[in-house]
Design a protein around this motif. Structure first.
Motif, PDB file in Angstrom:
ATOM      1  N   GLN A 123       0.814  -1.212   0.000  1.00 47.60           N
ATOM      2  CA  GLN A 123       0.000   0.000   0.000  1.00 47.60           C
ATOM      3  C   GLN A 123       0.851   1.267   0.000  1.00 47.60           C
ATOM      4  O   GLN A 123       0.468   2.282  -0.588  1.00 47.60           O
ATOM      5  N   PHE A 124       2.006   1.226   0.637  1.00 47.54           N
ATOM      6  CA  PHE A 124       2.874   2.406   0.741  1.00 47.54           C
ATOM      7  C   PHE A 124       4.318   1.989   0.455  1.00 47.54           C
ATOM      8  O   PHE A 124       5.132   1.840   1.385  1.00 47.54           O
ATOM      9  N   PRO A 125       4.641   1.794  -0.810  1.00 48.78           N
ATOM     10  CA  PRO A 125       5.991   1.326  -1.165  1.00 48.78           C
ATOM     11  C   PRO A 125       7.099   2.270  -0.704  1.00 48.78           C
ATOM     12  O   PRO A 125       8.240   1.833  -0.487  1.00 48.78           O
ATOM     13  N   ASP A 126       6.773   3.549  -0.542  1.00 52.00           N
ATOM     14  CA  ASP A 126       7.791   4.510  -0.129  1.00 52.00           C
ATOM     15  C   ASP A 126       7.762   4.782   1.380  1.00 52.00           C
ATOM     16  O   ASP A 126       8.137   5.855   1.835  1.00 52.00           O
ATOM     17  N   TYR A 127       7.313   3.810   2.163  1.00 53.47           N
ATOM     18  CA  TYR A 127       7.143   4.021   3.607  1.00 53.47           C
ATOM     19  C   TYR A 127       8.470   4.337   4.309  1.00 53.47           C
ATOM     20  O   TYR A 127       8.493   4.938   5.386  1.00 53.47           O
ATOM     21  N   LEU A 128       9.604   3.941   3.685  1.00 52.76           N
ATOM     22  CA  LEU A 128      10.898   4.190   4.319  1.00 52.76           C
ATOM     23  C   LEU A 128      11.276   5.659   4.281  1.00 52.76           C
ATOM     24  O   LEU A 128      12.013   6.145   5.144  1.00 52.76           O
ATOM     25  N   SER A 129      10.754   6.375   3.318  1.00 50.04           N
ATOM     26  CA  SER A 129      11.092   7.791   3.175  1.00 50.04           C
ATOM     27  C   SER A 129       9.931   8.708   3.514  1.00 50.04           C
ATOM     28  O   SER A 129      10.134   9.858   3.928  1.00 50.04           O
ATOM     29  N   VAL A 130       8.697   8.229   3.344  1.00 46.96           N
ATOM     30  CA  VAL A 130       7.507   9.032   3.624  1.00 46.96           C
ATOM     31  C   VAL A 130       6.645   8.285   4.641  1.00 46.96           C
ATOM     32  O   VAL A 130       6.299   7.115   4.437  1.00 46.96           O
ATOM     33  N   SER A 131       6.321   8.958   5.712  1.00 48.28           N
ATOM     34  CA  SER A 131       5.497   8.318   6.744  1.00 48.28           C
ATOM     35  C   SER A 131       4.136   7.950   6.176  1.00 48.28           C
ATOM     36  O   SER A 131       3.434   8.801   5.628  1.00 48.28           O
ATOM     37  N   PRO A 132       3.714   6.697   6.276  1.00 52.64           N
ATOM     38  CA  PRO A 132       2.453   6.261   5.681  1.00 52.64           C
ATOM     39  C   PRO A 132       1.253   6.880   6.397  1.00 52.64           C
ATOM     40  O   PRO A 132       1.183   6.847   7.626  1.00 52.64           O
ATOM     41  N   PRO A 133       0.309   7.443   5.654  1.00 56.07           N
ATOM     42  CA  PRO A 133      -0.879   8.069   6.261  1.00 56.07           C
ATOM     43  C   PRO A 133      -1.933   7.029   6.651  1.00 56.07           C
ATOM     44  O   PRO A 133      -3.025   6.988   6.047  1.00 56.07           O
ATOM     45  N   ILE A 134      -1.623   6.209   7.616  1.00 53.36           N
ATOM     46  CA  ILE A 134      -2.597   5.200   8.064  1.00 53.36           C
ATOM     47  C   ILE A 134      -3.475   5.851   9.119  1.00 53.36           C
ATOM     48  O   ILE A 134      -3.037   6.120  10.247  1.00 53.36           O
ATOM     49  N   ALA A 135      -4.716   6.114   8.773  1.00 52.08           N
ATOM     50  CA  ALA A 135      -5.630   6.785   9.699  1.00 52.08           C
ATOM     51  C   ALA A 135      -6.296   5.797  10.650  1.00 52.08           C
ATOM     52  O   ALA A 135      -6.556   6.104  11.812  1.00 52.08           O
ATOM     53  N   ASP A 136      -6.582   4.592  10.138  1.00 50.39           N
ATOM     54  CA  ASP A 136      -7.323   3.606  10.935  1.00 50.39           C
ATOM     55  C   ASP A 136      -6.538   2.298  10.939  1.00 50.39           C
ATOM     56  O   ASP A 136      -6.585   1.525   9.980  1.00 50.39           O
ATOM     57  N   LEU A 137      -5.796   2.076  12.005  1.00 46.21           N
ATOM     58  CA  LEU A 137      -4.966   0.876  12.075  1.00 46.21           C
ATOM     59  C   LEU A 137      -5.815  -0.391  12.149  1.00 46.21           C
ATOM     60  O   LEU A 137      -5.439  -1.432  11.607  1.00 46.21           O
ATOM     61  N   GLN A 138      -6.983  -0.286  12.774  1.00 48.44           N
ATOM     62  CA  GLN A 138      -7.861  -1.444  12.877  1.00 48.44           C
ATOM     63  C   GLN A 138      -8.324  -1.880  11.483  1.00 48.44           C
ATOM     64  O   GLN A 138      -8.314  -3.066  11.158  1.00 48.44           O
ATOM     65  N   ALA A 139      -8.715  -0.900  10.651  1.00 55.41           N
ATOM     66  CA  ALA A 139      -9.139  -1.223   9.282  1.00 55.41           C
ATOM     67  C   ALA A 139      -7.960  -1.757   8.476  1.00 55.41           C
ATOM     68  O   ALA A 139      -8.107  -2.696   7.675  1.00 55.41           O
ATOM     69  N   PHE A 140      -6.787  -1.184   8.692  1.00 56.64           N
ATOM     70  CA  PHE A 140      -5.583  -1.628   7.998  1.00 56.64           C
ATOM     71  C   PHE A 140      -5.262  -3.086   8.359  1.00 56.64           C
ATOM     72  O   PHE A 140      -4.898  -3.890   7.498  1.00 56.64           O
ATOM     73  N   TYR A 141      -5.461  -3.411   9.610  1.00 51.95           N
ATOM     74  CA  TYR A 141      -5.207  -4.781  10.063  1.00 51.95           C
ATOM     75  C   TYR A 141      -6.212  -5.757   9.426  1.00 51.95           C
ATOM     76  O   TYR A 141      -5.855  -6.854   8.991  1.00 51.95           O
ATOM     77  N   LYS A 142      -7.487  -5.329   9.371  1.00 51.67           N
ATOM     78  CA  LYS A 142      -8.509  -6.199   8.781  1.00 51.67           C
ATOM     79  C   LYS A 142      -8.232  -6.460   7.304  1.00 51.67           C
ATOM     80  O   LYS A 142      -8.447  -7.577   6.805  1.00 51.67           O
ATOM     81  N   GLU A 143      -7.761  -5.443   6.611  1.00 54.59           N
ATOM     82  CA  GLU A 143      -7.421  -5.613   5.193  1.00 54.59           C
ATOM     83  C   GLU A 143      -6.295  -6.640   5.030  1.00 54.59           C
ATOM     84  O   GLU A 143      -6.355  -7.518   4.158  1.00 54.59           O
TER      85      GLU A 143
END
Length: 360
Positions: free
Chosen positions: A248-268
């Motif tokens: 979902q965020f291939p550039d997470y090492l350089s750009v902080s990923p905008p994960i607003a809902d960790l619970q939804a992210f986990y379910k996905e």
């Protein structure tokens, strides 16, 4: 003739010896006076020893009586029962608070059980007679003012007012004091250890409060308490999250990923893990690389922990939990894993109490 002289001479010597002994007996009153003086001193010392013993007994009783009057009475009645029935092996001992004040403060119900024990051995005895024997053999103590036998053999106990007065005064002046520990032991309380990838819920706080209550009780009793609450387990769940994060965020090492809902992210990530075999293999691979401490995967793990702190995950409640636990004891799995080798051997040297784990 010579033999006769020798015989008379030996008799004369014996007479002289006997006369000397008689004379010494005449001087005996001097020794007797000293002996009487020593006996009198010995009696005074014995009296003083008994006074000191009673004083020590009062101190012991007053200390224990704040919380263990039953234990003190059990000791008194155990002594009486053993004296009254020395042939009984491990006689039953039943002492408890009396349910009705008019029957006394406490009650000993051992007589009926002893009667059953003696009956099994072929000795028929009235329980009331057994109760009378127990009362007759009660030792001197600072607790019992009076006893009454009622019913088939109940021994009602009335406490001394002086004892109750000392116990209440000590309680008011010194507060509740727990019994002294013979040996200080270590208690490890493991708290809820929530999954930081999921949403925090009241169950985590509930078990934390219960655990902290236990910790404070153990500390009050004098134990050495260790609080543990592990978070951030490096298992399959984080493998799923990291693999999903990479997609979902291939550039997470350089750009902080905008994960607003960790619970939804986990379910996905969980849905993909259950339905996509390739994704499952990648998730397992991420777990292995995370546990191998590869920098990029450690970075991904750290980002997810940060999201949990900022969002609705358990780490957001870290300050609250730290306040509940008096000191910050939230231990990340990384810290745990790094110190595992150092901790493993010393733990074998500790005499730990049972390891408490509170599940939500």
């Amino acid at each position: 003739m010579l033999n006769r002289l020798n015989f008379e001479w030996s008799l004369e010597c014996e007479i002289q010896c006997l006369s000397a002994e008689v004379e010494s007996l005449g001087r005996a009153p001097v020794a007797s006076a000293r002996l009487l003086e020593l006996k009198e001193e010995n009696s005074r010392l014995k009296y003083r020893i008994n006074v000191l013993k009673r004083s020590l007994q009062e101190d012991d009783v007053s200390n224990d009586a704040m919380t263990n009057i039953v234990v003190a009475l059990q000791h008194v009645f155990a002594t009486a029962i053993t004296s009254a029935f020395p042939d009984l092996s491990r006689p039953p001992l039943a002492v408890s608070p009396n349910q009705q004040a008019r029957f006394g403060d406490y009650q000993c119900n051992s007589a009926m059980a002893i009667a059953q024990m003696m009956k099994a051995k072929g000795m028929k005895t009235n329980p009331r007679e057994i109760a009378e024997q127990i009362v007759r053999h009660l030792p001197h103590n600072q607790l019992i003012h009076n006893t009454e036998i009622s019913g088939p053999g109940f021994i009602n106990v009335f406490l001394k007012k002086s004892f109750v007065t000392r116990a209440v005064s000590s309680l008011l002046m010194n507060g509740v004091r727990p019994p002294t520990l013979r040996r200080r032991k270590k208690v490890v309380v493991d708290f809820s250890s929530p999954n930081i990838a999921k949403e925090m819920h009241v169950g985590h706080l509930r078990s934390t409060i219960i655990g902290e209550s236990l910790c404070r009780l153990f500390e009050f009793l004098g134990y050495d308490v260790v609080r543990l609450n592990h978070v951030g387990d490096w298992g399959t769940q984080f493998g799923m999250l990291i693999a999903h994060l990479q997609d979902q965020f291939p550039d997470y090492l350089s750009v902080s990923p905008p994960i607003a809902d960790l619970q939804a992210f986990y379910k996905e990530s969980k849905k993909r893990f259950d339905e996509d075999e390739d994704f499952k293999k990648r998730a397992y691979s991420c777990v292995v690389r995370l546990q191998s401490k590869e920098p990029n995967f450690i970075r991904a793990w750290t980002l997810i922990c940060d999201v949990s702190r900022k969002g609705d995950g358990p780490l957001r409640a870290e300050p609250v939990c730290a306040n509940l636990l008096n000191e910050g004891v939230l231990v990340t799995f990384a810290t745990y894993l790094q110190s595992l080798v150092k901790v493993f051997v010393p733990l074998e040297l500790f005499d730990l109490l049972p390891h408490f784990r509170l599940q939500t």
